[in-house]
Design a protein around this motif. Structure first.
Motif, PDB file in Angstrom:
ATOM      1  N   UNK A  13     -12.289   8.831  12.761  1.00 46.36           N
ATOM      2  CA  UNK A  13     -12.793   7.886  13.759  1.00 46.36           C
ATOM      3  C   UNK A  13     -13.104   6.515  13.163  1.00 46.36           C
ATOM      4  N   UNK A  14     -13.330   6.459  11.841  1.00 40.97           N
ATOM      5  CA  UNK A  14     -13.665   5.171  11.227  1.00 40.97           C
ATOM      6  C   UNK A  14     -12.443   4.466  10.662  1.00 40.97           C
ATOM      7  N   UNK A  15     -12.632   3.250  10.197  1.00 38.86           N
ATOM      8  CA  UNK A  15     -11.541   2.490   9.574  1.00 38.86           C
ATOM      9  C   UNK A  15     -11.687   2.584   8.054  1.00 38.86           C
ATOM     10  N   UNK A  16     -12.058   3.763   7.589  1.00 37.23           N
ATOM     11  CA  UNK A  16     -12.315   3.948   6.168  1.00 37.23           C
ATOM     12  C   UNK A  16     -11.185   4.791   5.591  1.00 37.23           C
ATOM     13  N   UNK A  41      -6.426   7.144  10.737  1.00 32.32           N
ATOM     14  CA  UNK A  41      -7.470   6.315  11.350  1.00 32.32           C
ATOM     15  C   UNK A  41      -7.029   5.959  12.765  1.00 32.32           C
ATOM     16  N   UNK A  43      -8.116   5.074  16.999  1.00 28.84           N
ATOM     17  CA  UNK A  43      -9.112   4.659  17.977  1.00 28.84           C
ATOM     18  C   UNK A  43      -9.323   5.797  18.974  1.00 28.84           C
ATOM     19  N   UNK A  44     -10.388   5.670  19.768  1.00 30.05           N
ATOM     20  CA  UNK A  44     -10.652   6.683  20.794  1.00 30.05           C
ATOM     21  C   UNK A  44      -9.443   6.853  21.709  1.00 30.05           C
ATOM     22  N   UNK A  69     -19.457   5.835  17.416  1.00 28.18           N
ATOM     23  CA  UNK A  69     -18.007   5.826  17.589  1.00 28.18           C
ATOM     24  C   UNK A  69     -17.502   7.254  17.770  1.00 28.18           C
ATOM     25  N   UNK A  72     -18.421   8.680  21.166  1.00 26.75           N
ATOM     26  CA  UNK A  72     -17.540   8.123  22.183  1.00 26.75           C
ATOM     27  C   UNK A  72     -16.209   8.883  22.210  1.00 26.75           C
TER      28      UNK A  72
ATOM     29  N   UNK B  94     -14.712  -2.624   7.992  1.00 22.98           N
ATOM     30  CA  UNK B  94     -13.832  -2.709   9.164  1.00 22.98           C
ATOM     31  C   UNK B  94     -13.123  -4.058   9.202  1.00 22.98           C
ATOM     32  N   UNK B  98      -9.211  -5.053   6.110  1.00 17.24           N
ATOM     33  CA  UNK B  98      -7.993  -5.369   6.826  1.00 17.24           C
ATOM     34  C   UNK B  98      -7.871  -6.860   7.142  1.00 17.24           C
ATOM     35  N   UNK B 106      -8.559  -3.378  16.752  1.00 14.51           N
ATOM     36  CA  UNK B 106      -8.912  -2.233  15.893  1.00 14.51           C
ATOM     37  C   UNK B 106     -10.400  -2.221  15.577  1.00 14.51           C
ATOM     38  N   UNK B 108     -12.785  -3.856  17.535  1.00  9.18           N
ATOM     39  CA  UNK B 108     -13.480  -3.674  18.810  1.00  9.18           C
ATOM     40  C   UNK B 108     -13.524  -2.186  19.178  1.00  9.18           C
ATOM     41  N   UNK B 109     -12.447  -1.475  18.874  1.00  9.21           N
ATOM     42  CA  UNK B 109     -12.390  -0.038  19.185  1.00  9.21           C
ATOM     43  C   UNK B 109     -13.427   0.755  18.405  1.00  9.21           C
ATOM     44  N   UNK B 110     -13.973   0.143  17.344  1.00 11.97           N
ATOM     45  CA  UNK B 110     -14.971   0.841  16.527  1.00 11.97           C
ATOM     46  C   UNK B 110     -16.200  -0.042  16.353  1.00 11.97           C
ATOM     47  N   UNK B 111     -16.565  -0.744  17.391  1.00  3.87           N
ATOM     48  CA  UNK B 111     -17.596  -1.770  17.299  1.00  3.87           C
ATOM     49  C   UNK B 111     -18.902  -1.264  16.709  1.00  3.87           C
ATOM     50  N   UNK B 190      -5.396   0.940   6.611  1.00  3.81           N
ATOM     51  CA  UNK B 190      -4.403   1.138   7.657  1.00  3.81           C
ATOM     52  C   UNK B 190      -3.266   0.136   7.517  1.00  3.81           C
TER      53      UNK B 190
END
Lengths: 127, 543, 316
Positions: A13-16, A41, A43-44, A69, A72, B94, B98, B106, B108-111, B190
């Motif tokens: 779920x994260x950008x990690x 990685x 998004x919902x 996140x 959600x 985040x 990137x 990308x 906003x989707x993980x705000x 990513x």
């Protein structure tokens, strides 16, 4: 026969970008006979789209962030596919673990035995 | 703990079978003479200076940051007040990893994740807030920019703020990171510029520092992520020096900076300190030895000032457990001890809540306390290279160096470090080891206290994850809008155009980057230029 | 109406979840597939099927990811069926093509479906065929099928395609493999991906030589791409559209489809019978038959005759 072939979606779920944990779990699940669709990685929206289009039997989420996140994503999956089982792993602190469990998600924090995760997959996919 | 299940043989992490005791005869003959040397003598396995920690204790240096730049600023001040002697400003991953602004889909989707592990800094204004009141001149600052494509922005931002405050670039001491092992091996993002563009960036940084910032360590060749992803100590060493060779060979090719200067710049490295403490101490000694030998044999450099390898160390986060987190205070202490017995120059200890979240204030404080206790109460600073002469340590040191050189040769034989990243070969080596370690834990061959054994927990303290602030995204959004509204738009556009054309050419990007930061160009705009010009790295692994 | 009937009706009505479920049923094989095929038959025939094949590592997924915006722009929406190998030991699989097609946010106008080979090689082509026909019937105008390598199975899958795109990399190995696998004959468009690597020109030469030996006219186009940078991808899409126009203008298209349909019918017949045999043998009754035959109590030809008799009785 392939009647009992089960499919599991795995997403972060994260950008990690840490890939160690999910890879180990994915391989263990593959070795146990599951088809694992790894979307990395996501998004919902990506997660929900994959859960529907791939008609998976179980969703596995790797969570390494704020619980919001992840919550959600969980709610969105539950809305799109009511009754679909979800389990989660990653750095999930105790308060987050409780919130996820309250939504019906099984949580496997760091240190969980791989065999427990694989057994959970069997139980959650009705196998 | 059952003793009947004890394995019959013992192995080090790097795979050496360990004897039940060591004698002088075990030290490999090639190393015996060196083992009798002194600190300050090549090849410096015993350390660079005879007085070691007596005159210069290791710096206490904790990774820190979350939320808005002012939140990070507050945490850094807290740590400085509590005794850390350098600071690290971590950027929100985040956005930074990137090179996105907060309005990118990308992000906003993980705000809610924004600001989780670092402060959101989209422009020079944000960096200025983060650095407000921090002793840039007297403390060793780490500008962030861990991910390769992010580094030029982070460095240029830091330097621009410092310059505005009246500091001369020539006088600023600090360090960059721009870590290939993090970016391309351990924490694959990513989207990222390809490895050859990354090499160009780092060579540009080294070149720029060579000319304008002689006291600044341009990039930090780092083993931490190689190790935490699964490579063993010998492999961590081999990989790190293969990485160094890419930079040095490139600088040699360019011929714009004397190779000694480039080597000096590259001589600030970073290693992981894990929990097999004797092997880790030996690893630091082997590292100094390998650097000295590498510079001498491959580049003809023997000057001690250059051949001096300065080591920053971070204890292994992956060894911290989720279960019974207070045990991690012990783990942190042991790993720190191994590192200082290995003679490292600066140290960050992972928080006891590492497996739960980023460190709380208390966990951060504990990490500093551990190091203060080591420095003040154990007498460990009194003697340089305390393990020198130990039959075991000298043997391990020599063995590690030998095995590391083998791994290094394997990497070079395949075309070098970049080629091994692009092909996924290094990832495969890491994955193999991980798999084996995991199987050892599953089967009961290896134990982790509190996780696979000793499960009773009487602790009266509930340790929960640290929850930072939750307004980072909203504030960052406001600030993004504000900067767009109030900056001199023509200037920013011109600077961005210039940056793009420089990216497309062979010229050093740093001058244009400095101008861009000065003109208040934002991170996401810079990222868009990169995506246009360099495309995306073809990730060799499943992420 | 049966459960399958309801699902098909929902899918044809645009319900995505129903389509997704039917795809799973199609993969599993068996009698349900017959019913699905019966019900969708009137709606099949409008989709353009593009097959993408080539050796592992050629960059097929990345290429498809770069092609999708073009397909979307031209056709409105696009479906992708991406095949990955199952483990021969565990029969599990890691299906990783989808993640390479997530770089952009495509939204609901793209449907990506990952499929594992599941070890029944013959069954794979059959399952893929039904899945493609399901997409077709549900109104997906273009279906891209990505296979995992080069081999007989891939040839069978490519049989489903109106346009077969063969993806190779610079270097002599790929061309030789492709020739051996019969892809040179089957390919409608050839792609040299990773064309920024050395050897692209030589590969083009080799390909041209191989193609020159074929009777097929006009010769297939060869397009150079660097999929990771989306270079050459526009030209590739145009080449595919050009080949499609050519097909539609000639009788070749209907000939190909007629031939394909015959093969489909044959395969379906064979699959259904195989499926029934397998189920029978796995059952208690089957177990007894096998046990008796193994002990020599009945001879094999009598056993076979009995199996056939049971089957033909059950199938009525």
């Amino acid at each position: 026969m392939s009647e009992t072939q089960k499919r599991i979606l795995m997403a972060k779920t994260g950008l990690d970008g840490h890939w160690r944990g999910p890879t180990i779990v994915a391989r263990a699940l593959r070795d146990a006979g599951y088809e694992v669709i790894m979307i990395g990685m996501a998004s919902t929206d990506d997660i929900v789209r994959a859960a529907v289009d791939e008609d998976v039997d179980l969703v596995g989420l790797n969570i390494g962030g704020h619980i919001d996140v992840a919550l959600r994503a969980v709610r969105a999956v539950q809305e799109a596919r009511p009754g679909l089982a979800i389990f989660a792993g990653g750095t999930v602190p105790p308060h987050a673990k409780r919130q996820l469990e309250a939504l019906g998600v099984e949580v496997y924090p760091p240190g969980s035995r791989l065999s427990d995760i694989v057994d959970a997959a069997a139980r959650l996919t009705g196998g | 703990m059952k003793t009947t299940d004890s394995p019959k043989t013992f192995h080090s992490s790097s795979g050496f079978e360990l004897r039940s005791f060591y004698t002088a005869a075990d030290i490999p003959s090639s190393h015996r003479e060196r083992a009798q040397g002194e600190p300050g003598q090549a090849p410096y396995h015993r350390g660079w200076h005879a007085t070691g920690y007596r005159t210069k204790p290791w710096r206490i240096f904790q990774l820190s940051g979350f939320g808005k730049p002012e939140d990070e600023n507050a945490r850094i001040k807290f740590l400085l007040k509590n005794g850390e002697t350098g600071f690290i400003m971590e950027h929100d991953r985040n956005t930074a990893d990137h090179c996105y602004n907060v309005d990118h889909p990308e992000v906003v989707a993980r705000r809610e994740d924004v600001g989780l592990t670092g402060a959101v800094m989209q422009s020079v204004r944000d960096i200025a807030i983060c650095l407000d009141g921090l002793p840039v001149d007297t403390s060793f600052g780490h500008a962030g920019g861990a991910v390769v494509q992010h580094a030029p922005f982070a460095l240029a931002g830091y330097w621009t703020v410092a310059r505005k405050r009246g500091y001369k670039l020539r006088e600023i001491a600090g360090t960059g990171q721009s870590d290939f092992n993090l970016t391309y091996l351990g924490c694959v993002t990513k989207q990222q510029i390809p490895t050859d563009a990354g090499l160009r960036f780092n060579a540009d940084i080294i070149e720029f520092c060579g000319e304008h910032l002689p006291r600044w360590v341009p990039v930090s060749i780092a083993g931490y992520n190689a190790a935490d992803t699964g490579l063993n100590p010998a492999q961590e060493l081999g990989t790190l020096f293969a990485n160094a060779v890419e930079y040095l060979d490139e600088m040699k090719r360019r011929g714009t900076v004397p190779i000694e200067l480039a080597a000096k710049g590259c001589g600030g490295v970073s290693f992981r300190a894990s929990i097999h403490i004797f092997e880790e101490a030996a690893k630091m000694r082997a590292a100094r030895m390998m650097w000295s030998d590498l510079l001498r044999t491959r580049y003809g450099i023997t000057d001690p000032k250059t051949a001096n390898l300065r080591i920053h160390c971070v204890t292994a986060g992956s060894k911290m457990t989720y279960q019974q987190p207070l045990n991690n205070v012990v783990r942190g202490t042991l790993m720190a001890l191994g590192a200082v017995m290995g003679g490292v120059q600066s140290l960050g200890v992972s928080g006891y809540d590492e497996a739960l979240s980023i460190p709380s204030e208390h966990a951060h404080q504990m990490s500093v306390r551990i190091q203060q206790i080591l420095q003040e109460e154990t007498n460990v600073c009194a003697v340089t290279d305390p393990l020198g002469g130990s039959y075991y340590i000298e043997t391990l040191t020599a063995q590690l160096a030998e095995k590391a050189w083998e791994f290094f040769d394997e990497i070079l034989a395949q075309g070098g470090y970049l080629a091994c990243l692009d092909s996924g070969w290094l990832h495969a080596r890491a994955a193999e080891n991980q798999h084996r370690e995991f199987m050892a834990l599953e089967s009961g061959e290896q134990h982790v206290v509190g996780v696979t054994c000793a499960l009773d927990d009487e602790s009266p303290f509930e340790v929960d994850g640290f929850v930072g602030t939750d307004d980072a995204f909203d504030v960052a959004t406001e600030r993004l809008n504000e900067i767009r509204r109030t900056r001199h738009e023509a200037g920013a556009c011109a600077a961005l155009k210039k940056l793009e054309s420089v990216c497309r050419s062979d010229a050093n990007i740093m001058p244009a980057m400095m101008d861009a930061l000065e003109a208040e160009v934002t991170l996401g705009e810079i990222g868009d230029v990169y995506r246009n010009v360099f495309g995306d790295w073809n990730t060799p692994i499943q992420t | 109406m049966s459960e399958i009937g309801e699902l098909v009706a929902a899918a044809l009505d645009g319900k995505r979840e129903a389509l997704a479920r039917l795809l799973s049923i199609a993969e599993r094989g068996g009698a349900a597939v017959l019913e699905i095929e019966e019900r969708i038959r009137p709606r099949v025939g409008g989709a353009w099927v593009v097959g993408v094949t080539g050796p592992p590592g050629a960059g097929k997924s990345t290429l498809i990811n770069a092609l999708l915006p073009h397909a979307q722009a031209a056709m409105g929406k696009a479906a992708v069926l991406a095949v990955d190998p199952s483990s021969p030991f565990s029969s599990g699989a890691i299906l990783g093509d989808r993640v390479r097609m997530q770089g952009r946010t495509f939204g609901p106008s793209v449907f990506i479906r990952s499929m594992a080979s599941r070890g029944e090689m013959g069954g794979l082509a059959r399952a893929a065929s039904t899945c493609v026909r399901l997409f077709d019937a549900c109104g997906w105008p273009v279906v891209i099928v990505e296979t995992l390598g080069i081999g007989q199975v891939e040839l069978d899958i490519m049989d489903l395609a109106d346009s077969v795109v063969v993806v190779l990399n610079p270097g002599w190995g790929d061309t030789i493999q492709a020739n051996k696998a019969g892809l040179t004959e089957a390919g409608d468009v050839f792609v040299i991906n990773k064309a920024d690597k050395p050897g692209a020109q030589q590969t083009r030469k080799d390909l041209l030589e191989s193609l020159a030996l074929l009777a097929k006219e006009p010769k297939p186009e060869i397009v150079e791409t660097v999929a990771t940078a989306s270079e050459g991808v526009g030209a590739l899409w145009q080449a595919i559209e050009a080949q499609r126009s050519l097909l539609m203008d000639s009788t070749e298209m209907s000939d190909r489809r007629a031939l394909r349909h015959r093969r489909f019918v044959k395969k379906t017949i064979a699959h259904q019978i195989e499926h029934s045999i397998a189920r029978l043998l796995a059952s208690e009754r089957g177990e007894r038959l096998i046990a008796d035959a193994s002990l020599g109590e009945i001879d094999l030809s009598r056993t076979i005759a009995q199996v056939l008799a049971i089957l033909s009785h059950d199938l009525k």
